[in-house]
Design a protein around this motif. Sequence first.
Motif, PDB file in Angstrom:
ATOM      1  N   ALA A   1       0.803  -1.231   0.000  1.00 57.24           N
ATOM      2  CA  ALA A   1       0.000   0.000   0.000  1.00 57.24           C
ATOM      3  C   ALA A   1       0.833   1.277   0.000  1.00 57.24           C
ATOM      4  O   ALA A   1       0.479   2.251   0.635  1.00 57.24           O
ATOM      5  N   ASP A   2       1.944   1.260  -0.732  1.00 57.72           N
ATOM      6  CA  ASP A   2       2.658   2.528  -0.859  1.00 57.72           C
ATOM      7  C   ASP A   2       2.505   3.127  -2.256  1.00 57.72           C
ATOM      8  O   ASP A   2       2.625   4.330  -2.426  1.00 57.72           O
ATOM      9  N   ARG A   3       2.205   2.323  -3.254  1.00 60.52           N
ATOM     10  CA  ARG A   3       2.000   2.848  -4.604  1.00 60.52           C
ATOM     11  C   ARG A   3       0.521   2.813  -4.965  1.00 60.52           C
ATOM     12  O   ARG A   3      -0.243   2.041  -4.404  1.00 60.52           O
ATOM     13  N   ASN A   4       0.132   3.660  -5.906  1.00 63.35           N
ATOM     14  CA  ASN A   4      -1.282   3.797  -6.244  1.00 63.35           C
ATOM     15  C   ASN A   4      -1.469   4.045  -7.725  1.00 63.35           C
ATOM     16  O   ASN A   4      -0.601   4.592  -8.389  1.00 63.35           O
ATOM     17  N   MET A   5      -2.608   3.632  -8.226  1.00 59.80           N
ATOM     18  CA  MET A   5      -3.005   3.947  -9.591  1.00 59.80           C
ATOM     19  C   MET A   5      -4.419   4.519  -9.519  1.00 59.80           C
ATOM     20  O   MET A   5      -5.316   3.913  -8.940  1.00 59.80           O
ATOM     21  N   ILE A   6      -4.590   5.708 -10.093  1.00 58.61           N
ATOM     22  CA  ILE A   6      -5.862   6.418 -10.067  1.00 58.61           C
ATOM     23  C   ILE A   6      -6.560   6.253 -11.426  1.00 58.61           C
ATOM     24  O   ILE A   6      -5.951   6.462 -12.468  1.00 58.61           O
ATOM     25  N   LEU A   7      -7.841   5.903 -11.368  1.00 60.02           N
ATOM     26  CA  LEU A   7      -8.659   5.820 -12.569  1.00 60.02           C
ATOM     27  C   LEU A   7     -10.018   6.449 -12.293  1.00 60.02           C
ATOM     28  O   LEU A   7     -10.497   6.430 -11.151  1.00 60.02           O
ATOM     29  N   GLY A   8     -10.595   6.990 -13.322  1.00 61.54           N
ATOM     30  CA  GLY A   8     -11.976   7.421 -13.281  1.00 61.54           C
ATOM     31  C   GLY A   8     -12.710   6.644 -14.343  1.00 61.54           C
ATOM     32  O   GLY A   8     -12.102   5.878 -15.098  1.00 61.54           O
ATOM     33  N   ARG A   9     -13.999   6.841 -14.431  1.00 54.65           N
ATOM     34  CA  ARG A   9     -14.783   6.151 -15.455  1.00 54.65           C
ATOM     35  C   ARG A   9     -14.218   6.503 -16.836  1.00 54.65           C
ATOM     36  O   ARG A   9     -14.248   7.652 -17.263  1.00 54.65           O
ATOM     37  N   GLY A  10     -13.589   5.519 -17.494  1.00 51.70           N
ATOM     38  CA  GLY A  10     -13.055   5.731 -18.834  1.00 51.70           C
ATOM     39  C   GLY A  10     -11.765   6.524 -18.915  1.00 51.70           C
ATOM     40  O   GLY A  10     -11.383   6.962 -19.991  1.00 51.70           O
ATOM     41  N   VAL A  11     -11.071   6.697 -17.805  1.00 50.11           N
ATOM     42  CA  VAL A  11      -9.828   7.476 -17.843  1.00 50.11           C
ATOM     43  C   VAL A  11      -8.800   6.909 -16.860  1.00 50.11           C
ATOM     44  O   VAL A  11      -9.135   6.535 -15.738  1.00 50.11           O
ATOM     45  N   PHE A  12      -7.566   6.846 -17.318  1.00 46.27           N
ATOM     46  CA  PHE A  12      -6.415   6.482 -16.494  1.00 46.27           C
ATOM     47  C   PHE A  12      -5.621   7.753 -16.242  1.00 46.27           C
ATOM     48  O   PHE A  12      -5.344   8.510 -17.168  1.00 46.27           O
TER      49      PHE A  12
ATOM     50  N   VAL B   1     -28.269  17.018  -5.332  1.00 51.14           N
ATOM     51  CA  VAL B   1     -28.550  15.591  -5.314  1.00 51.14           C
ATOM     52  C   VAL B   1     -29.205  15.203  -6.633  1.00 51.14           C
ATOM     53  O   VAL B   1     -30.146  15.853  -7.094  1.00 51.14           O
ATOM     54  N   GLY B   2     -28.649  14.196  -7.276  1.00 45.56           N
ATOM     55  CA  GLY B   2     -29.156  13.740  -8.558  1.00 45.56           C
ATOM     56  C   GLY B   2     -28.558  14.486  -9.738  1.00 45.56           C
ATOM     57  O   GLY B   2     -28.819  14.130 -10.887  1.00 45.56           O
ATOM     58  N   GLY B   3     -27.734  15.514  -9.466  1.00 42.69           N
ATOM     59  CA  GLY B   3     -27.100  16.280 -10.536  1.00 42.69           C
ATOM     60  C   GLY B   3     -25.913  15.529 -11.119  1.00 42.69           C
ATOM     61  O   GLY B   3     -25.443  14.545 -10.559  1.00 42.69           O
ATOM     62  N   LYS B   4     -25.409  16.031 -12.246  1.00 41.80           N
ATOM     63  CA  LYS B   4     -24.264  15.394 -12.892  1.00 41.80           C
ATOM     64  C   LYS B   4     -23.002  15.712 -12.107  1.00 41.80           C
ATOM     65  O   LYS B   4     -22.656  16.878 -11.908  1.00 41.80           O
ATOM     66  N   LEU B   5     -22.328  14.682 -11.669  1.00 40.08           N
ATOM     67  CA  LEU B   5     -21.115  14.854 -10.877  1.00 40.08           C
ATOM     68  C   LEU B   5     -19.927  15.232 -11.751  1.00 40.08           C
ATOM     69  O   LEU B   5     -19.815  14.803 -12.903  1.00 40.08           O
ATOM     70  N   VAL B   6     -19.027  16.033 -11.185  1.00 43.60           N
ATOM     71  CA  VAL B   6     -17.746  16.330 -11.817  1.00 43.60           C
ATOM     72  C   VAL B   6     -16.902  15.067 -11.659  1.00 43.60           C
ATOM     73  O   VAL B   6     -16.700  14.580 -10.537  1.00 43.60           O
ATOM     74  N   SER B   7     -16.423  14.532 -12.757  1.00 47.70           N
ATOM     75  CA  SER B   7     -15.733  13.244 -12.745  1.00 47.70           C
ATOM     76  C   SER B   7     -14.216  13.422 -12.740  1.00 47.70           C
ATOM     77  O   SER B   7     -13.703  14.525 -12.933  1.00 47.70           O
ATOM     78  N   VAL B   8     -13.512  12.320 -12.558  1.00 47.57           N
ATOM     79  CA  VAL B   8     -12.054  12.324 -12.676  1.00 47.57           C
ATOM     80  C   VAL B   8     -11.658  12.806 -14.071  1.00 47.57           C
ATOM     81  O   VAL B   8     -10.756  13.634 -14.217  1.00 47.57           O
ATOM     82  N   ALA B   9     -12.349  12.331 -15.095  1.00 49.44           N
ATOM     83  CA  ALA B   9     -12.054  12.766 -16.466  1.00 49.44           C
ATOM     84  C   ALA B   9     -12.253  14.272 -16.616  1.00 49.44           C
ATOM     85  O   ALA B   9     -11.435  14.951 -17.246  1.00 49.44           O
ATOM     86  N   ASP B  10     -13.323  14.818 -16.025  1.00 52.86           N
ATOM     87  CA  ASP B  10     -13.557  16.263 -16.084  1.00 52.86           C
ATOM     88  C   ASP B  10     -12.404  17.029 -15.437  1.00 52.86           C
ATOM     89  O   ASP B  10     -11.926  18.034 -15.976  1.00 52.86           O
ATOM     90  N   ILE B  11     -11.963  16.558 -14.278  1.00 52.86           N
ATOM     91  CA  ILE B  11     -10.883  17.226 -13.539  1.00 52.86           C
ATOM     92  C   ILE B  11      -9.588  17.179 -14.344  1.00 52.86           C
ATOM     93  O   ILE B  11      -8.889  18.192 -14.484  1.00 52.86           O
TER      94      ILE B  11
END
Length: 195
Positions: free
Chosen positions: A48-59, A167-177
Amino acid sequence: CLAHQEPLPDFGGLHPDPNLTYAPDLVRAMFAEDGTAPFFGLAADGDADRNMILGRGVFVTPSDSLAVIADKAQLCIPRFRDGLLGVARSMPTSTAVDRVAAKLGITVYQVPTGWKFFCNLMDDARISLCGEESFGTGCDMIREKDFGFALLSWLSILSYENRNVPVGGKLVSVADIVNEHFKKYGRSYYTRYDY
């Protein structure tokens, strides 16, 4: 949902590194085109020292992850409310964080491969954040590459970016960021090959 969470001495016959090559189940799930892809995904290595971040459809490459965390740190991570001392990256990474450091007016250090070089900079109070090509991200309060720090940083960023979404709105995603980051700073390319 958790996968491969049972501690096994041989990692269940799997390679313990969190990357596109060695986490194919997670990558397939995050890139599912049938609408079932999770919102956020993260992989850690065996200790648990290294990490890989993904969002829906994005690395998110390790270099881009460090750059996004550095850019958002003062707004999103209470530890860095007063700003960053500086940032550091290992030599084989991209220059993504360099442009963030320039905008923030802080120093960026490029060091040889080896976490000890980051520790020296932390001990001298020169850096707050650092990252390496092998999916390690760390900060000066931990002094080690730490999956937990990266996870909490990204959750803090996602929480901040979605603070006004009803609530129920479109979330800002990892891909958006990440795409907004690329518009603001440009994009760096580099490749790491895992065999």
